[in-house]
Every structure is written in C-alpha cells, then in structure tokens.
Design a protein around this motif. Structure first.
Motif, PDB file in Angstrom:
ATOM      1  N   GLY A 119       1.853  -2.659   8.939  1.00  0.00           N
ATOM      2  CA  GLY A 119       0.697  -2.448   8.081  1.00  0.00           C
ATOM      3  C   GLY A 119      -0.485  -1.760   8.721  1.00  0.00           C
ATOM      4  O   GLY A 119      -1.611  -1.840   8.200  1.00  0.00           O
ATOM      5  N   GLN A 120      -0.276  -1.030   9.809  1.00  0.00           N
ATOM      6  CA  GLN A 120      -1.409  -0.412  10.506  1.00  0.00           C
ATOM      7  C   GLN A 120      -1.811   0.954   9.943  1.00  0.00           C
ATOM      8  O   GLN A 120      -2.913   1.438  10.233  1.00  0.00           O
ATOM      9  CB  GLN A 120      -1.081  -0.238  11.991  1.00  0.00           C
ATOM     10  CG  GLN A 120      -0.859  -1.540  12.741  1.00  0.00           C
ATOM     11  CD  GLN A 120      -0.640  -1.296  14.219  1.00  0.00           C
ATOM     12  OE1 GLN A 120      -1.564  -0.933  14.948  1.00  0.00           O
ATOM     13  NE2 GLN A 120       0.598  -1.464  14.658  1.00  0.00           N
ATOM     14  N   ASP A 125       3.521   1.934   7.189  1.00  0.00           N
ATOM     15  CA  ASP A 125       3.138   0.508   7.203  1.00  0.00           C
ATOM     16  C   ASP A 125       4.351  -0.376   7.472  1.00  0.00           C
ATOM     17  O   ASP A 125       4.265  -1.376   8.201  1.00  0.00           O
ATOM     18  CB  ASP A 125       2.492   0.119   5.869  1.00  0.00           C
ATOM     19  CG  ASP A 125       1.025   0.527   5.785  1.00  0.00           C
ATOM     20  OD1 ASP A 125       0.400   0.711   6.850  1.00  0.00           O
ATOM     21  OD2 ASP A 125       0.521   0.676   4.660  1.00  0.00           O
ATOM     22  N   LYS A 135       3.002   4.061   3.051  1.00  0.00           N
ATOM     23  CA  LYS A 135       3.823   2.871   2.845  1.00  0.00           C
ATOM     24  C   LYS A 135       4.966   2.798   3.850  1.00  0.00           C
ATOM     25  O   LYS A 135       5.227   1.741   4.435  1.00  0.00           O
ATOM     26  CB  LYS A 135       4.382   2.871   1.418  1.00  0.00           C
ATOM     27  CG  LYS A 135       5.247   1.648   1.113  1.00  0.00           C
ATOM     28  CD  LYS A 135       5.783   1.688  -0.314  1.00  0.00           C
ATOM     29  CE  LYS A 135       6.680   0.481  -0.581  1.00  0.00           C
ATOM     30  NZ  LYS A 135       7.236   0.513  -1.968  1.00  0.00           N
ATOM     31  N   THR A 169      -2.230   2.210   6.585  1.00  0.00           N
ATOM     32  CA  THR A 169      -3.186   2.288   5.479  1.00  0.00           C
ATOM     33  C   THR A 169      -4.619   1.992   5.903  1.00  0.00           C
ATOM     34  O   THR A 169      -5.530   2.766   5.571  1.00  0.00           O
ATOM     35  CB  THR A 169      -2.753   1.354   4.331  1.00  0.00           C
ATOM     36  OG1 THR A 169      -1.461   1.778   3.848  1.00  0.00           O
ATOM     37  CG2 THR A 169      -3.754   1.394   3.198  1.00  0.00           C
TER      38      THR A 169
END
Length: 397
Positions: free
Chosen positions: A317-318, A312, A309, A320
């Motif tokens: 957001g890369q 990200d 998290k 996860t």
C-alpha cells in the motif's frame, strides 16, 4: 529455432545477433569504394527527423551536400521523443538506454575536435535487483537479460545528445508538418510529394518507421522491388506505451518484472531516476506487445488507478499515499510511429532488415533501427545512427 542454433547460424553466416553484436563480417553488395554516387551540386532529401534522419543530415551537411529534411510531425526526434519539465531531468518517452559500451556517441558526432560531455552509469549487479511481481522473488539483473553494456544516461538523454551535438548545424534544414504521400523516382529527378507541396532531389534517404511503409502511408512510383516489399511485410513494430510516475518516497527496487518474454514482449517497471543527478523519485513503466493492453485499453483516470493498485499490492500500500503525478505515452496511437520497437530474434528478421538496408537503384536509400546490416543488432538508437552513416558512406563512396 532454438537460441543456440540461431547463434551458430549467425557465426556461420557472418551476421550478428541483437544480443551479442557482431559475429563476423559479411560484405554488402554495392558498398565497395569508388567514385562517389553523389555528384557535385546534387541534392538529397531525407524523410524523417528521428535519430537516423538527423544523423544523415548532419553527416551530409558536413560534407557540403545540399540537404532538406522532411518531418511529418511538429518537431524532431521521432521515437527518441522526450518530455522536459516533468522533473529535474529529461524524461525519455521513447528510447532510453544506451545499449553498448562502444564509443558510439563519438562515432555519431564524427569530429575529433568536439569534446562530448555525456556521462553514463552502469547498473551495479552486486547491489541492484529486480523484483518478480508474480513470485515476490528478488532476481539478479542478469536474469532480466541486462548486461554491463546497458547504460543509463547520467546528465543527458538521447534527445539531449542530439540537441547538443547534432541539431545546431542542421536545424534550418528541417521542414515540419510535411507528410510525405509518395516518392516518384521514374524521372531523372525524384519527386517527393507531401500533403503541402512537391520537392525534388537526386537522391532520397527514407528513415520513417517500418510501420509507415507497411501501412503504405508512402507510395513509391514505381513500386519497390519485390524483395524490399517482402522485407517490409516481414517486419513490424510492437504496440506499446511508457509511463512515468513521480512519488514522494522511493519504495521500489531497480526493476519490477511483471511479464516478460526475454527479448520479446515485456511489461516492467524501473527506477527512471537511476544514475541521474536528481533528488526526485520517478518510477518508469514500459509495456509492449500484448502486455500493453492492460494500459492501452483503459482511459486516463482508470489507467493510473490501475497502476497504483498493482503497485500497492506488491509494496504493501505504499504507492497511493506517495503518488504525486504521472505522464503517459501511447506509441501505438502516435500517427508517425504506430508502434515501439521490434525485438524478434530469428534468421527471418536478420534477412529482412538486411534487405531493408539495401538502396533501390542507388537513388532511394534507407536508414533506421530496422534498416541495418544486422551485425550490431537492431531496434536501438545507436544502430539507427550507424545505418544512417552507412547510407551516407554509400552515397559518397
């Protein structure tokens, strides 16, 4: 004390700092050349099979000394513990960098006939950078207090080096699962009592982490001298952890600074595959001191979700979708380490580690990352090995 004031004091006293190395030479009592302390047919017991213990055993074996190494864990390595099979290179769960450009590996091997095939890689300060997670600023690595001397192992690791060059000649000397409870040096022979049996020796080299002495995991009969006890109380190991996360793609820079206090507590991510002959993308995490709590206080599944998290948030957001797997090491819960390293930068620290390096009655010797002469710093593997070499030199004069 301000850093500049401390460095001036180092220069005046002839001691070194963990940042700058040797500032001068200060002779140690009891280190003058002369007749060997160790007499023919005398036996040495080494407690601990970490970097210092392995180095001491290797050097004594080469000199023809009868040696036994007592290791509490199931394997060798101590805080150079590593993981094989996670990726196509050895993952260092403990010590990872080589913090010097000096030929320290050759110094440890101490044999000109041995060709050391260990390659290292330096950071490129013109290209590589660190992302400040709080501000989003791209920082030069020098602001992370990294130097040209902070090297990455290319085709090896600290444990790989010891397995290739040091361990083969001494593997049969190590006895595992031998938890030492007390060392009795009242008699002519020293009795070392483990939870399984009693060993005898003429000399003992103690290489266990200072936390084991601080917590009185090993008792000494008679008690250690007052100055030695004061030194033990003045030193400690920071709690901490390391993690390594495998990703499909490398979306991160060389370093990510999350929280940092210079040479004190830190929390940072780093490219663990940097300089390796690897096609894999492995992001490392190191967190020590209070900054480790956000990971240590979480359970396994919650911990990796927290890591992904925060990554990200920094990288749109890369993390996860690119996540593959991870591994985690909690050094605070390691029963025979109970911590990571001690980077405190003060005259009090120098005084304590120098006191720790001095032998007791020329029978009990100490070697390790915090049992040094202070000239080359502390809390580094090559310094622990150097302290072992000095302990052996003192024994052999």
């Amino acid at each position: 004390m301000q850093r500049s004031e401390f460095l001036k004091m180092c220069a005046l006293l002839g001691i070194g700092s963990p940042l700058l190395g040797s500032c001068g030479i200060l002779k140690e009592s009891g280190s003058a050349a002369g007749e060997s302390l160790l007499q023919p047919d005398e036996k040495v017991v080494i407690i601990g099979a970490g970097a210092a213990g392995l180095t001491a055993a290797y050097l004594l074996k080469r000199k023809g000394v009868e040696v036994t190494v007592l290791e509490a864990a199931e394997t060798y390595g101590g805080r150079i513990e590593s993981l094989k099979g996670f990726t196509d290179f050895t993952i260092p769960l403990g010590a990872e960098w080589l913090h010097t450009t000096e030929p320290v590996l050759a110094d440890i091997v101490d044999n000109d006939a041995v060709k050391i095939d260990v390659q290292t890689t330096a950071y490129d300060f013109e290209v590589d950078y660190c992302l400040d997670a709080e501000t989003g600023e791209k920082m030069n690595l020098k602001k992370m207090q990294l130097t040209k001397g902070d090297l990455r192992f290319t085709n090896s690791s600290w444990l790989d080096f010891y397995e290739q060059y040091i361990l083969p000649g001494i593997a049969e000397l190590i006895q595992y699962k031998q938890v030492v409870n007390n060392i009795d040096y009242t008699g002519e022979l020293i009795n070392i009592t483990t939870d399984r049996e009693v060993f005898t020796a003429h000399r003992v080299i103690v290489t266990v982490p200072v936390t084991m002495l601080k917590n009185q995991s090993i008792s000494f009969i008679p008690a250690l001298p007052q100055k030695k006890r004061e030194a033990v109380e003045a030193l400690d190991l920071y709690k901490g952890c390391k993690a390594f996360i495998a990703f499909k793609e490398p979306f991160y820079p060389t370093f990510i600074k999350v929280q940092d206090e210079g040479k004190g507590p830190t929390r940072a991510y780093f490219d663990a595959a940097y300089g390796k002959n690897s096609k894999d993308h492995i992001l490392g995490l190191v967190a020590v001191g209070p900054y480790a709590d956000v990971y240590l206080q979480r359970k396994e599944e919650e911990r990796i979700q927290f890591i992904l998290k925060e990554l990200d948030e920094w990288f749109e957001g890369q993390a996860t979708p690119n996540y593959i797997k991870h591994t985690f090491k909690n050094w605070s819960e390691d029963p025979f380490a109970q911590g990571t390293y001690y980077p405190e930068f003060s005259l009090k620290t120098v005084t304590a580690i120098r006191a720790m390096a001095r032998p007791v009655d020329n029978r009990i010797f100490f070697a390790g990352d915090l049992y040094t002469d202070g000239k080359s710093g502390w809390s580094m593997v090559h310094v622990a090995a150097e302290s072992a070499k000095k302990a052996v030199d003192t024994l052999m004069r």
